[in-house]
Design a protein around this motif. Structure first.
Motif, PDB file in Angstrom:
ATOM      1  N   GLU A   7     -20.969 -19.401 -49.884  1.00  0.00           N
ATOM      2  CA  GLU A   7     -20.710 -17.632 -49.661  1.00  0.00           C
ATOM      3  C   GLU A   7     -19.275 -18.093 -49.815  1.00  0.00           C
ATOM      4  O   GLU A   7     -18.324 -16.083 -49.562  1.00  0.00           O
ATOM      5  CB  GLU A   7     -21.383 -17.242 -48.526  1.00  0.00           C
ATOM      6  CG  GLU A   7     -21.425 -17.852 -47.297  1.00  0.00           C
ATOM      7  CD  GLU A   7     -22.434 -19.142 -47.536  1.00  0.00           C
ATOM      8  OE1 GLU A   7     -23.139 -19.980 -48.067  1.00  0.00           O
ATOM      9  OE2 GLU A   7     -22.599 -19.683 -46.055  1.00  0.00           O
ATOM     10  N   ILE A  24     -24.123 -11.696 -55.485  1.00  0.00           N
ATOM     11  CA  ILE A  24     -23.819 -10.819 -54.558  1.00  0.00           C
ATOM     12  C   ILE A  24     -24.009 -11.316 -53.353  1.00  0.00           C
ATOM     13  O   ILE A  24     -25.461 -11.065 -52.587  1.00  0.00           O
ATOM     14  CB  ILE A  24     -23.230  -9.217 -54.561  1.00  0.00           C
ATOM     15  CG1 ILE A  24     -22.140  -9.844 -55.334  1.00  0.00           C
ATOM     16  CG2 ILE A  24     -22.583  -9.647 -53.278  1.00  0.00           C
ATOM     17  CD1 ILE A  24     -22.554  -7.862 -55.316  1.00  0.00           C
ATOM     18  N   GLY A  37     -23.038 -11.339 -60.717  1.00  0.00           N
ATOM     19  CA  GLY A  37     -23.201 -12.385 -60.598  1.00  0.00           C
ATOM     20  C   GLY A  37     -24.143 -12.153 -58.815  1.00  0.00           C
ATOM     21  O   GLY A  37     -24.551 -10.810 -58.907  1.00  0.00           O
ATOM     22  N   MET A  94     -14.955  -9.014 -53.626  1.00  0.00           N
ATOM     23  CA  MET A  94     -16.272  -8.630 -54.508  1.00  0.00           C
ATOM     24  C   MET A  94     -17.697  -8.336 -52.839  1.00  0.00           C
ATOM     25  O   MET A  94     -18.106  -7.889 -53.063  1.00  0.00           O
ATOM     26  CB  MET A  94     -16.682  -9.771 -55.014  1.00  0.00           C
ATOM     27  CG  MET A  94     -17.225  -9.580 -56.158  1.00  0.00           C
ATOM     28  SD  MET A  94     -18.126 -10.743 -57.571  1.00  0.00           S
ATOM     29  CE  MET A  94     -19.574 -10.496 -56.800  1.00  0.00           C
ATOM     30  N   ARG A  95     -17.223  -9.175 -51.525  1.00  0.00           N
ATOM     31  CA  ARG A  95     -17.875  -8.975 -50.394  1.00  0.00           C
ATOM     32  C   ARG A  95     -17.789  -8.080 -49.807  1.00  0.00           C
ATOM     33  O   ARG A  95     -18.713  -7.281 -48.755  1.00  0.00           O
ATOM     34  CB  ARG A  95     -18.173 -10.377 -49.717  1.00  0.00           C
ATOM     35  CG  ARG A  95     -18.542 -12.169 -50.345  1.00  0.00           C
ATOM     36  CD  ARG A  95     -18.245 -12.888 -49.346  1.00  0.00           C
ATOM     37  NE  ARG A  95     -16.757 -13.005 -49.630  1.00  0.00           N
ATOM     38  CZ  ARG A  95     -16.270 -14.266 -48.823  1.00  0.00           C
ATOM     39  NH1 ARG A  95     -16.012 -14.688 -47.471  1.00  0.00           N
ATOM     40  NH2 ARG A  95     -15.342 -14.535 -48.995  1.00  0.00           N
ATOM     41  N   ASP A 110      -6.264 -11.514 -54.382  1.00  0.00           N
ATOM     42  CA  ASP A 110      -6.749 -10.861 -55.189  1.00  0.00           C
ATOM     43  C   ASP A 110      -6.534  -9.840 -56.342  1.00  0.00           C
ATOM     44  O   ASP A 110      -4.804  -9.673 -55.857  1.00  0.00           O
ATOM     45  CB  ASP A 110      -8.121 -10.064 -54.397  1.00  0.00           C
ATOM     46  CG  ASP A 110      -8.988 -10.511 -54.218  1.00  0.00           C
ATOM     47  OD1 ASP A 110      -9.380 -12.021 -54.639  1.00  0.00           O
ATOM     48  OD2 ASP A 110      -9.685 -10.595 -53.110  1.00  0.00           O
ATOM     49  N   SER A 133     -16.235 -18.789 -50.485  1.00  0.00           N
ATOM     50  CA  SER A 133     -15.686 -19.429 -52.076  1.00  0.00           C
ATOM     51  C   SER A 133     -15.645 -17.913 -52.824  1.00  0.00           C
ATOM     52  O   SER A 133     -15.487 -18.020 -53.444  1.00  0.00           O
ATOM     53  CB  SER A 133     -16.808 -20.375 -52.341  1.00  0.00           C
ATOM     54  OG  SER A 133     -16.236 -21.928 -51.895  1.00  0.00           O
ATOM     55  N   GLN A 134     -16.517 -17.224 -52.536  1.00  0.00           N
ATOM     56  CA  GLN A 134     -16.791 -15.485 -53.731  1.00  0.00           C
ATOM     57  C   GLN A 134     -15.763 -15.474 -52.748  1.00  0.00           C
ATOM     58  O   GLN A 134     -15.527 -14.846 -51.978  1.00  0.00           O
ATOM     59  CB  GLN A 134     -17.894 -15.139 -53.017  1.00  0.00           C
ATOM     60  CG  GLN A 134     -18.567 -13.919 -54.063  1.00  0.00           C
ATOM     61  CD  GLN A 134     -20.261 -13.458 -53.880  1.00  0.00           C
ATOM     62  OE1 GLN A 134     -20.937 -13.549 -52.869  1.00  0.00           O
ATOM     63  NE2 GLN A 134     -20.360 -13.496 -54.949  1.00  0.00           N
ATOM     64  N   ALA A 135     -15.711 -14.473 -53.963  1.00  0.00           N
ATOM     65  CA  ALA A 135     -14.190 -13.298 -53.965  1.00  0.00           C
ATOM     66  C   ALA A 135     -14.382 -12.381 -52.617  1.00  0.00           C
ATOM     67  O   ALA A 135     -14.767 -11.412 -52.758  1.00  0.00           O
ATOM     68  CB  ALA A 135     -13.816 -12.897 -55.302  1.00  0.00           C
ATOM     69  N   ASN A 143     -28.744 -10.710 -56.721  1.00  0.00           N
ATOM     70  CA  ASN A 143     -28.287 -10.181 -57.690  1.00  0.00           C
ATOM     71  C   ASN A 143     -27.608  -9.386 -58.864  1.00  0.00           C
ATOM     72  O   ASN A 143     -28.608  -8.476 -58.773  1.00  0.00           O
ATOM     73  CB  ASN A 143     -28.788 -11.542 -59.011  1.00  0.00           C
ATOM     74  CG  ASN A 143     -28.869 -12.263 -58.374  1.00  0.00           C
ATOM     75  OD1 ASN A 143     -29.667 -13.183 -57.274  1.00  0.00           O
ATOM     76  ND2 ASN A 143     -27.915 -13.806 -58.680  1.00  0.00           N
TER      77      ASN A 143
END
Lengths: 414, 247
Positions: free
Chosen positions: A35, A150, A148, A42-43, A382, A37-39, A143
């Motif tokens: 979690e 989330i 992808g 996006m979060r 980003d 590592s997710q951009a 998803n």
């Protein structure tokens, strides 16, 4: 000198071997779900999970727990992520340590994909039944096709007991009650075992006689036809006929035993009901926002206007599941995960009650190690350096209302 | 011993060495084919073979036989044209299924605890036996491609029905109809496999009512014929021997 060199080489080699061997013994369990590592954008700018509740922190095998709460589908959804027109409410766990006994969005069971609208808030619930003992990080998760997974906030939950005690009883529409954990298992082993044995016997028929060298010599010599005898052909026909009969028999037996079968079910569920929330009476304008890299703090200048009939105070800023709170205004009593909760992480330059009809410009600082730990600071790398989040205000009666903010973020490095 | 002398001293010894050579080669062929075929099938058949809730009457029936006839065709070409051995398809499928079962049992169940009744592989042995026997009886690549390829595709669904049929029993679950296979997919959480990537019951084949599987099987069989030709030539090429003159 050469002897010394040889000794150094030999000892280095031994040291290398010891290091590699020691490294092999260090095998920590990979329990989280990437979690962090997710951009960050996006979060921060897709799904905002809030009011989350994990009903239990310890569950025996066969017992159930729920994760419930709400999620806001952010209006300023980033262009680089496909919109959640085809989504699936999932659960972030390391394999089937729980079974998903049920999941609902807007009161609708959602075993299938769903279509969500931007700017809407939905309530959800996931019912989990404990299956495999251990300590597991249990996340909310959505998803999105083209976007992808989330992943939302996660909390550690312990399952106790023994997996061998787990049962998953289901009653079919034909009136039979089965344990889905072991149902059809013997039948599967039987048919696969039987066909494997038949395949091996076909092989055995051929490999019991000389194979490659004599047969290659015969083929090269133009005597290939002599290698297949009349008996071979009869045996082959027997195998073929037997196989066809067995397929037919197995098919008929299955049809007879299970006369009622239906095709796999699939499809997209539209029209999921969103929450009918009252329009916020607070409006917030972001004048500027900066992220101070050395201080791990985000500073915002906000102009807040109270259009309601009761004085309000800012109590919480939430982004990417991290909650920055002003404990003078609001305190979490839901057992929210510690690592995602900054109980005094929100500092407001003037957080005195803002009277109805008034407007005030305030400096808000959201600071906590979570910026770094959860790699939200990576937002500055980003391609679309914007941040977003939820602001929660409380009025004098303790009522809460939510607004969203979405603005560019300027990093400062000194 | 000079280069012109034989390595064996008697006929009995020659037979023994020959048999030993047989076992070595067979052993090597089995494992090499297992490895190659397994990787190929996992990459091309993938989820359709992994999960019971992907084994539908349209796409699984179509895709699995087409991508699975490849290695059997190639191994047949090698073993038949060089040795007149008609077990190329069966040895390839035996290898594949052993690999798949080891994978399903140790990885899917042993590591990640998905129940085996949810992750069993597809059955291909009846199709493989038909392919081998047709090659042996006709001795013709064309006939094997047409008749064998057709049999390969058509036998696939009925061969598997004994195992997947019980999982297509309907169940009412919180107000929705699902098969037991659907319920397995819903219950046993796959974090990386959201429901929308499950490719089942998609397509425009809607004019045959509920009798879709035979139509899909015929289409699969036709394409299997073409793939058989292609991979047969791969096998012929791969097992050919070229001698080059020393410079």
């Amino acid at each position: 000198m050469k002897i010394l060199k040889d000794k150094v080489v030999k000892l280095s080699f031994v040291a290398l071997l010891i290091t590699i061997t020691a490294a092999m013994f260090y095998t920590p369990t990979a329990s989280a779900h990437g979690e962090k590592s997710q951009a960050a954008f996006m979060r921060m700018r897709t799904i905002h999970w809030f009011d989350l509740n994990w009903s239990k922190e310890m569950v025996p095998v066969n017992d159930t727990m729920t994760i419930s709460g709400k999620f806001f589908v952010f209006s300023g959804w980033p262009e680089t992520v496909d919109k959640p027109e085809v989504s699936f409410l999932n659960i972030g766990i390391p394999g089937p340590v729980f079974i998903r006994a049920g999941s609902w969005v807007g009161g609708q069971l959602v075993p299938r994909s769903i279509s969500l609208e931007l700017g809407e808030t939905y309530d959800f619930k996931v019912l989990l039944k404990a299956r495999r003992p251990g300590d597991w990080h249990v996340h909310t998760m959505l998803n999105v096709q083209g976007g992808g997974p989330i992943i939302g906030p996660g909390k550690w939950v312990t399952i106790t007991g023994s997996m061998s005690d787990f049962v998953n009883n289901i009653t079919t529409l034909t009136g039979e009650t089965i344990n889905l954990e072991t149902y059809n298992l013997e039948n599967t082993y039987f048919w696969h075992g039987l066909w494997y044995a038949i395949g091996l016997s076909w092989m055995f028929y051929w490999i019991r006689r000389p194979l490659f060298i004599p047969r290659s010599i015969a083929v090269e010599a133009g005597k290939a036809d002599t290698l297949i005898t009349a008996t071979d052909k009869k045996v082959a026909m027997g195998f073929l006929a037997g196989s066809l009969v067995l397929v037919l028999v197995s098919y008929s037996m299955t049809e007879e035993q299970y006369p009622v079968t239906v095709p796999l079910q699939a499809g997209l569920l539209r029209g999921i009901k969103s929450l009918d929330l009252p329009a916020p009476t607070v409006s917030v304008k972001v004048e500027d926002a900066t992220y101070r890299v050395p201080g791990r703090a985000m500073q915002m200048t906000l102009t807040v206007t109270n259009n309601g009939d009761s004085a309000i105070r800012l109590g919480e800023f939430q982004t990417a599941g991290v909650r920055f709170m002003d404990s003078n205004v609001a305190v979490d009593d839901t057992g929210y995960p510690d690592d995602l909760l900054a109980e005094d992480g929100l500092t407001v330059s003037d957080n005195s009650p803002l009277a109805p009809g008034q407007s005030r410009t305030i400096n808000v600082t959201a600071s906590d190690a979570a910026w770094e730990v959860y790699r939200l600071a990576d937002l500055i790398y980003d391609p679309d350096s914007r941040f977003a989040g939820l602001l929660f205000f409380w009025d004098e009666s303790g009522n809460r209302q939510m607004t969203t903010i979405d603005a560019p973020l300027i990093p400062t490095f000194i | 011993m000079s280069a012109s002398q034989s390595a064996v001293r008697s006929r009995a010894e020659a037979v023994k060495v020959s048999r030993m050579f047989d076992w070595f080669i067979l052993w090597a062929v089995f494992w090499v084919v297992l490895g190659g075929y397994h990787i190929h099938y996992m990459l091309t058949g993938g989820d359709w073979d992994f999960w019971s809730d992907w084994k539908d009457r349209r796409l699984w029936v179509t895709v699995a036989p087409i991508v699975a006839i490849t290695f059997p065709a190639a191994v047949q070409a090698c073993l038949w044209y060089r040795y007149r051995l008609p077990f190329g398809a069966v040895v390839a499928v035996l290898g594949l299924l052993l690999g798949e079962w080891v994978n399903r049992y140790l990885n899917f169940w042993g590591w990640t605890y998905f129940p085996v009744n949810f992750v069993f592989p597809s059955q291909l042995l009846p199709s493989a036996i038909a392919l081998d026997v047709i090659l042996m009886l006709t001795g013709s690549m064309t006939a094997t491609a047409v008749l064998g390829g057709m049999a390969w595709g058509l036998l696939f669904y009925p061969s598997n029905w004994a195992v997947i049929g019980p999982l297509h029993v309907p169940v009412e679950y919180n107000g929705m109809v699902m098969t037991l296979a659907d319920l397995q997919g819903y219950h046993y959480v796959r974090t990386g496999t959201p429901e929308y990537i499950r490719m089942v019951e998609k397509g425009t084949l809607r004019t045959f009512g509920k009798d879709v599987a035979p139509v899909s099987a015929f289409f699969s069989a036709f394409v299997s014929i073409i793939i058989y030709f292609l991979w047969h030539f791969f096998g012929r090429w791969f097992s050919s021997t070229e001698f080059v003159k020393a410079a």
